[in-house]
Design a protein around this motif. Structure first.
Motif, PDB file in Angstrom:
ATOM      1  N   MET A  53       0.832  -1.209   0.000  1.00 20.18           N
ATOM      2  CA  MET A  53       0.000   0.000   0.000  1.00 20.18           C
ATOM      3  C   MET A  53       0.863   1.254   0.000  1.00 20.18           C
ATOM      4  SD  MET A  53      -2.608  -1.393   2.897  1.00 20.18           S
ATOM      5  CE  MET A  53      -4.040  -0.441   2.505  1.00 20.18           C
ATOM      6  N   ASP A  54       0.247   2.381  -0.428  1.00 21.54           N
ATOM      7  CA  ASP A  54       0.983   3.644  -0.401  1.00 21.54           C
ATOM      8  C   ASP A  54       0.658   4.409   0.890  1.00 21.54           C
ATOM      9  OD1 ASP A  54      -1.525   4.672  -0.808  1.00 21.54           O
ATOM     10  OD2 ASP A  54      -1.038   5.759  -2.635  1.00 21.54           O
ATOM     11  N   GLU A  55       1.333   5.549   1.063  1.00 22.05           N
ATOM     12  CA  GLU A  55       1.231   6.293   2.325  1.00 22.05           C
ATOM     13  C   GLU A  55      -0.206   6.672   2.650  1.00 22.05           C
ATOM     14  OE1 GLU A  55       3.206   7.137  -0.256  1.00 22.05           O
ATOM     15  OE2 GLU A  55       4.976   8.243   0.399  1.00 22.05           O
ATOM     16  N   ALA A  56      -0.902   7.184   1.631  1.00 20.24           N
ATOM     17  CA  ALA A  56      -2.260   7.680   1.880  1.00 20.24           C
ATOM     18  C   ALA A  56      -3.168   6.538   2.337  1.00 20.24           C
ATOM     19  CB  ALA A  56      -2.812   8.338   0.620  1.00 20.24           C
ATOM     20  N   ALA A  57      -3.053   5.371   1.687  1.00 16.09           N
ATOM     21  CA  ALA A  57      -3.907   4.239   2.040  1.00 16.09           C
ATOM     22  C   ALA A  57      -3.584   3.749   3.447  1.00 16.09           C
ATOM     23  CB  ALA A  57      -3.714   3.122   1.020  1.00 16.09           C
ATOM     24  N   ILE A  58      -2.299   3.711   3.782  1.00 15.43           N
ATOM     25  CA  ILE A  58      -1.902   3.233   5.112  1.00 15.43           C
ATOM     26  C   ILE A  58      -2.392   4.195   6.189  1.00 15.43           C
ATOM     27  CG2 ILE A  58       0.104   2.865   6.602  1.00 15.43           C
ATOM     28  CD1 ILE A  58       1.498   1.615   4.177  1.00 15.43           C
ATOM     29  N   THR A  59      -2.296   5.494   5.901  1.00 16.88           N
ATOM     30  CA  THR A  59      -2.790   6.476   6.858  1.00 16.88           C
ATOM     31  C   THR A  59      -4.280   6.293   7.086  1.00 16.88           C
ATOM     32  OG1 THR A  59      -1.136   8.018   6.046  1.00 16.88           O
ATOM     33  CG2 THR A  59      -2.912   8.929   7.360  1.00 16.88           C
ATOM     34  N   GLN A  60      -5.012   6.054   6.001  1.00 13.76           N
ATOM     35  CA  GLN A  60      -6.456   5.902   6.132  1.00 13.76           C
ATOM     36  C   GLN A  60      -6.853   4.623   6.847  1.00 13.76           C
ATOM     37  OE1 GLN A  60      -8.654   6.940   2.505  1.00 13.76           O
ATOM     38  NE2 GLN A  60      -7.008   8.328   1.970  1.00 13.76           N
ATOM     39  N   LEU A  61      -5.930   3.652   6.862  1.00 22.03           N
ATOM     40  CA  LEU A  61      -6.175   2.430   7.639  1.00 22.03           C
ATOM     41  C   LEU A  61      -6.140   2.713   9.133  1.00 22.03           C
ATOM     42  CD1 LEU A  61      -4.023  -0.522   6.297  1.00 22.03           C
ATOM     43  CD2 LEU A  61      -6.492  -0.449   6.571  1.00 22.03           C
ATOM     44  N   GLY A  62      -5.411   3.746   9.521  1.00 27.56           N
ATOM     45  CA  GLY A  62      -5.316   4.063  10.941  1.00 27.56           C
ATOM     46  C   GLY A  62      -3.910   4.007  11.492  1.00 27.56           C
ATOM     47  N   ILE A  63      -2.926   4.366  10.662  1.00 26.86           N
ATOM     48  CA  ILE A  63      -1.557   4.457  11.147  1.00 26.86           C
ATOM     49  C   ILE A  63      -1.085   5.891  10.959  1.00 26.86           C
ATOM     50  CG2 ILE A  63       0.825   3.668  10.868  1.00 26.86           C
ATOM     51  CD1 ILE A  63      -0.215   1.012   9.959  1.00 26.86           C
ATOM     52  N   GLY A  64      -0.760   6.558  12.060  1.00 24.42           N
ATOM     53  CA  GLY A  64      -0.335   7.953  11.982  1.00 24.42           C
ATOM     54  C   GLY A  64       1.165   8.056  12.192  1.00 24.42           C
ATOM     55  N   ARG A  65       1.729   9.133  11.650  1.00 22.26           N
ATOM     56  CA  ARG A  65       3.175   9.273  11.788  1.00 22.26           C
ATOM     57  C   ARG A  65       3.546  10.733  12.016  1.00 22.26           C
ATOM     58  NH1 ARG A  65       7.866   7.635   7.430  1.00 22.26           N
ATOM     59  NH2 ARG A  65       9.578   8.402   8.686  1.00 22.26           N
ATOM     60  N   LYS A  66       4.350  10.958  13.029  1.00 17.42           N
ATOM     61  CA  LYS A  66       4.885  12.302  13.264  1.00 17.42           C
ATOM     62  C   LYS A  66       6.334  12.322  12.834  1.00 17.42           C
ATOM     63  CE  LYS A  66       6.763  14.360  16.666  1.00 17.42           C
ATOM     64  NZ  LYS A  66       7.589  15.302  15.877  1.00 17.42           N
ATOM     65  N   PHE A  67       6.693  13.402  12.122  1.00 16.11           N
ATOM     66  CA  PHE A  67       8.060  13.470  11.616  1.00 16.11           C
ATOM     67  C   PHE A  67       9.022  13.959  12.689  1.00 16.11           C
ATOM     68  CE2 PHE A  67       5.362  14.146   7.865  1.00 16.11           C
ATOM     69  CZ  PHE A  67       5.785  13.086   7.111  1.00 16.11           C
ATOM     70  N   GLN A  68      10.289  13.728  12.429  1.00 16.66           N
ATOM     71  CA  GLN A  68      11.331  14.151  13.364  1.00 16.66           C
ATOM     72  C   GLN A  68      11.329  15.671  13.518  1.00 16.66           C
ATOM     73  OE1 GLN A  68      14.977  12.211  12.486  1.00 16.66           O
ATOM     74  NE2 GLN A  68      16.173  13.461  13.890  1.00 16.66           N
ATOM     75  N   LYS A  69      11.349  16.368  12.360  1.00 19.13           N
ATOM     76  CA  LYS A  69      11.236  17.822  12.382  1.00 19.13           C
ATOM     77  C   LYS A  69       9.746  18.124  12.425  1.00 19.13           C
ATOM     78  CE  LYS A  69      12.420  21.689   9.324  1.00 19.13           C
ATOM     79  NZ  LYS A  69      11.101  21.945   8.668  1.00 19.13           N
ATOM     80  N   PRO A  70       9.297  18.960  13.376  1.00 14.27           N
ATOM     81  CA  PRO A  70       7.848  19.194  13.432  1.00 14.27           C
ATOM     82  C   PRO A  70       7.340  19.738  12.104  1.00 14.27           C
ATOM     83  CG  PRO A  70       9.040  20.814  14.742  1.00 14.27           C
ATOM     84  CD  PRO A  70      10.023  19.761  14.363  1.00 14.27           C
ATOM     85  N   THR A  71       6.350  19.061  11.537  1.00 13.92           N
ATOM     86  CA  THR A  71       5.854  19.437  10.219  1.00 13.92           C
ATOM     87  C   THR A  71       4.374  19.725  10.316  1.00 13.92           C
ATOM     88  OG1 THR A  71       7.445  17.845   9.376  1.00 13.92           O
ATOM     89  CG2 THR A  71       5.920  18.765   7.798  1.00 13.92           C
ATOM     90  N   VAL A  72       4.058  21.019  10.307  1.00 12.09           N
ATOM     91  CA  VAL A  72       2.661  21.434  10.320  1.00 12.09           C
ATOM     92  C   VAL A  72       2.469  22.372   9.133  1.00 12.09           C
ATOM     93  CG1 VAL A  72       2.374  21.176  12.800  1.00 12.09           C
ATOM     94  CG2 VAL A  72       3.201  23.343  11.892  1.00 12.09           C
ATOM     95  N   PHE A  73       1.216  22.729   8.859  1.00 12.19           N
ATOM     96  CA  PHE A  73       0.951  23.618   7.735  1.00 12.19           C
ATOM     97  C   PHE A  73       1.040  25.052   8.229  1.00 12.19           C
ATOM     98  CE2 PHE A  73      -1.741  19.771   6.826  1.00 12.19           C
ATOM     99  CZ  PHE A  73      -0.773  19.176   6.034  1.00 12.19           C
ATOM    100  N   GLU A  74       2.176  25.681   7.991  1.00 12.93           N
ATOM    101  CA  GLU A  74       2.509  26.929   8.660  1.00 12.93           C
ATOM    102  C   GLU A  74       1.603  28.094   8.299  1.00 12.93           C
ATOM    103  OE1 GLU A  74       6.570  27.711   9.228  1.00 12.93           O
ATOM    104  OE2 GLU A  74       6.639  25.789  10.283  1.00 12.93           O
ATOM    105  N   THR A  75       1.061  28.116   7.076  1.00 14.64           N
ATOM    106  CA  THR A  75       0.226  29.265   6.721  1.00 14.64           C
ATOM    107  C   THR A  75      -1.257  29.008   6.989  1.00 14.64           C
ATOM    108  OG1 THR A  75       0.205  28.538   4.429  1.00 14.64           O
ATOM    109  CG2 THR A  75       1.819  30.196   5.009  1.00 14.64           C
TER     110      THR A  75
END
Lengths: 397, 261
Positions: B88-110
């Motif tokens: 599976m790809d990232e989007a499908a795995i995320t939708q299955l219920g696996i979340g991931r936080k990156f090492q460098k905090p990554t948020v939508f800054e604007t």
């Protein structure tokens, strides 16, 4: 976009039911009002005021303004993908030119027996090349509706196919810019060839009629101007609706942190693709309105320099604001018309200097500076006028 | 699913039916360098696990394999014992219920803080739904709840780019929590945080553990001690030791890897 004002009692701004106009930014409202007003007032002034009046707009000015409006629509299309999704397309001129060619093909078929060779079926350049029959891809272009459909479909389908491969392979940043540039350059070379069947380096010109009316007549000129202004307004409304929807928020998320968006479960390539296709169709429409107003379409419209110039308009006007992109296209092209008349040898240097200065001193373009200037004169005339629409909480985007 | 047929053979002694994450014999090579070498790793439902290891031990590659960014050369990665994640790809795995936080905090800054959470809300992720979607009452309540949990309620209308480093980390954790993931990967959640922030983060994580399975990758030993969970030590792409923090810290192999010969 860098407002950091945090009110002491933060209230949620999510999904507050407000009308589309109430949610619009001031610059957007001004653009919308001006373009719709221009669509009616400028042709009226051209038609009804006596030539002696200072407010009478001569037909050549009308056509020039109409051309600028087409550029503004192209800039708007570019801002949708660049400003909101971070896709720096250096090949948007290709979509513009394809829309222009689709319109040009219709106009060629309208010439009929009035061409130099008097061939009812074949355009002059085909007769000249000794072609005996119309190539299959010219079929249908005698119908206006078919040509208009192609104006949107040809750029749209090209963007869909190109974008599908590029975005699925996760080509981003400067690499994507380079392949968009290659795309328009490849089309430039292809359209230069006579055996492509699009008139080679002469392109398509010498148009006579559009939907039965003389293309040189003032009435058609006025109609084309009004269509361009209304298309700009419509294009703005479509873009604004897109960027203020959740779709638009996802686009901005992709621009800011693509991998985060992907790891939130968004299929990034689908979002990019929709924005890219809509943008290409808008660019195609701009090209289609441009061609009858300038009277010619040739392969030079595909030249990479055109696409880069469009990027400069957006940067100068203010990326990611929509109205700024349109404003930038108008301002830069006014300057271009004036300078290429007054000091033609200076213009290219000036354009380069303008881009460098904008990047260095005005990273948010004109749209980033003007509101700040107006804030200094708060309560003045502009404050009064914009206050007529303003709601207590200015939009939170 | 082919993963199901392969798995019982590969993990002979393991029962994977009651696991949330089952990783067996995973190998990943980059240009001949083995980032993961026959790695096996099991997480139980509701468990919190800490993963430590020196630089280059394969911690990030391990997460890449589970979240779909990297495809393993060989091995099994099963979610809930049945779903093969390697296909599976990232989007499908995320939708299955696996979340991931990156090492460098990554948020939508604007975007504002609340828009960040709103975009992370569980739900349909398709383009055409996004054109007309608006948050309803239930969604807004959920956003409020998550902002409360991560302590950012009073900063909801701020742009995420204006948050401090620690607050961005919490916002990103909030963006994962709001999706209700069953399994959460946190890559160095306290990197760059002050002591007070680190402590608050430990409290936050302990609060969410039990509901979700959490895998925390960290360098900070004090933080892991504060979490008080089972620790897995990675070294050169495989598991070196596993157990409580005191147990692994006393392990001579671990001491050698961390302190050098």
């Amino acid at each position: 976009m860098t407002e950091t004002s945090s009110s002491p009692v933060p209230a949620s701004t999510l999904g507050t039911p407000r009308s589309f106009v109430a949610r619009m930014d001031t610059g957007g409202r001004i653009l919308l009002v001006l373009s719709i007003a221009a669509a009616f007032l400028v042709p009226m002034s051209n038609a009804w005021l006596p030539a002696s009046s200072a407010f009478q707009i001569p037909t050549w000015v009308l056509s020039l303004l109409g051309k600028y409006l087409c550029y503004a629509l192209l800039a708007l299309a570019l801002d949708l993908v660049w400003g909101f999704c971070g896709i720096l397309s250096l090949g948007h001129g290709a979509f513009f030119a394809l829309g222009g060619y689709a319109m040009g093909m219709y106009l060629m078929r309208q010439i009929g027996t009035r061409g130099v060779y008097g061939n009812a079926e074949l355009p002059d350049f085909m007769v000249f090349l000794n072609w005996k029959e119309l190539p299959w891809y010219w079929y249908g272009f005698e119908h206006f509706w078919f040509a208009m459909l192609m104006v949107l479909l040809v750029p749209g389908v090209l963007a869909l196919v190109f974008g599908w491969f590029a975005f699925r392979s996760r080509v981003t940043g400067v690499y994507l810019s380079i392949i968009t540039q290659a795309l328009t350059y490849a089309l430039l070379l292809a359209f230069f060839r006579n055996d492509m069947g699009f008139g080679g380096n002469n392109g398509l010109t010498d148009f006579k009629d559009i939907i039965g009316f003389d293309i040189q007549s003032d009435g058609v000129r006025r109609t084309l101007f009004a269509s361009s202004a209304l298309s700009l307004a419509l294009g703005y409304v479509i873009c604004r609706l897109l960027v203020t929807s959740k779709f638009g928020r996802v686009l901005v998320s992709i621009r800011d942190a693509e991998s985060r968006a992907r790891f939130l479960g968004y299929r990034v390539e689908h979002y990019k693709l929709l924005a890219f296709v809509v943008s290409a169709m808008m660019a195609g429409l701009a090209g289609a309105l441009y061609v009858p107003q300038v009277g010619i379409i040739n392969p030079s419209e595909f030249s990479p320099a055109n696409s880069i110039e469009a990027v400069i308009w957006v940067a100068v006007g203010g990326r990611g604001t929509l109205y700024g992109a349109a404003l930038g296209a108008l301002v830069v092209n006014f300057a271009k018309s004036w300078f290429t008349g007054a000091l033609p040898e200076v213009w290219l240097y000036l354009l380069g200097a303008l881009f460098i200065c904008t990047t260095l001193f005005l990273p948010r373009g004109i749209a980033g500076v003007v509101p700040r200037l107006f804030k200094r004169f708060d309560g003045g005339l502009v404050g009064l006028i914009s206050g007529l629409w303003r709601r207590p909480k200015e939009d939170a985007r | 699913m082919s993963g199901l047929e392969r798995a019982p053979v590969a993990g002979a002694s393991q029962t994977f039916a009651d696991t949330i994450l089952y990783v067996d014999g995973v190998t990943v090579s980059f240009d001949g360098f083995r980032a993961l070498n026959n790695l096996s790793f099991v997480v139980a439902p509701g468990e919190m696990r800490a993963v430590i290891g020196p630089n280059g031990a394969g911690k990030t590659t391990f997460m890449d394999c589970v979240t779909g960014k990297t495809k393993p050369d060989k091995g099994t990665v099963l979610f809930r014992g049945t779903t093969d994640l390697t296909k599976m790809d990232e989007a499908a795995i995320t939708q299955l219920g696996i979340g991931r936080k990156f090492q460098k905090p990554t948020v939508f800054e604007t975007h504002t803080v609340e828009t960040n959470i709103e975009l992370a809300l569980a739900g349909n992720r398709s383009v055409f739904t996004s054109l007309f979607w608006r948050p309803g009452t239930a969604e807004k309540a959920r956003i409020d709840e998550i902002l409360e949990i991560v302590g950012l309620s009073d900063r909801r209308t701020m742009l995420a780019g204006a948050l401090s480093h620690g607050q961005k980390q919490w916002l990103e954790i909030g963006m994962l929590l709001v999706q209700d993931p069953e399994l959460l990967f946190l890559d160095e959640p306290v990197a760059g945080m002050t002591d007070a922030e680190t402590e608050q983060t430990a409290i936050l994580l302990r609060r969410i553990a039990g509901k979700q399975s959490v895998v925390v990758v960290e360098h900070d030993m004090e933080f892991i001690r504060a979490l008080g969970v089972k620790v897995t030590v990675l070294h050169e792409g495989s598991v070196l030791a596993e157990g409580s923090i005191d147990y692994v810290q006393a392990d001579p192999k671990v001491i050698e890897v961390y302190l050098g010969r």
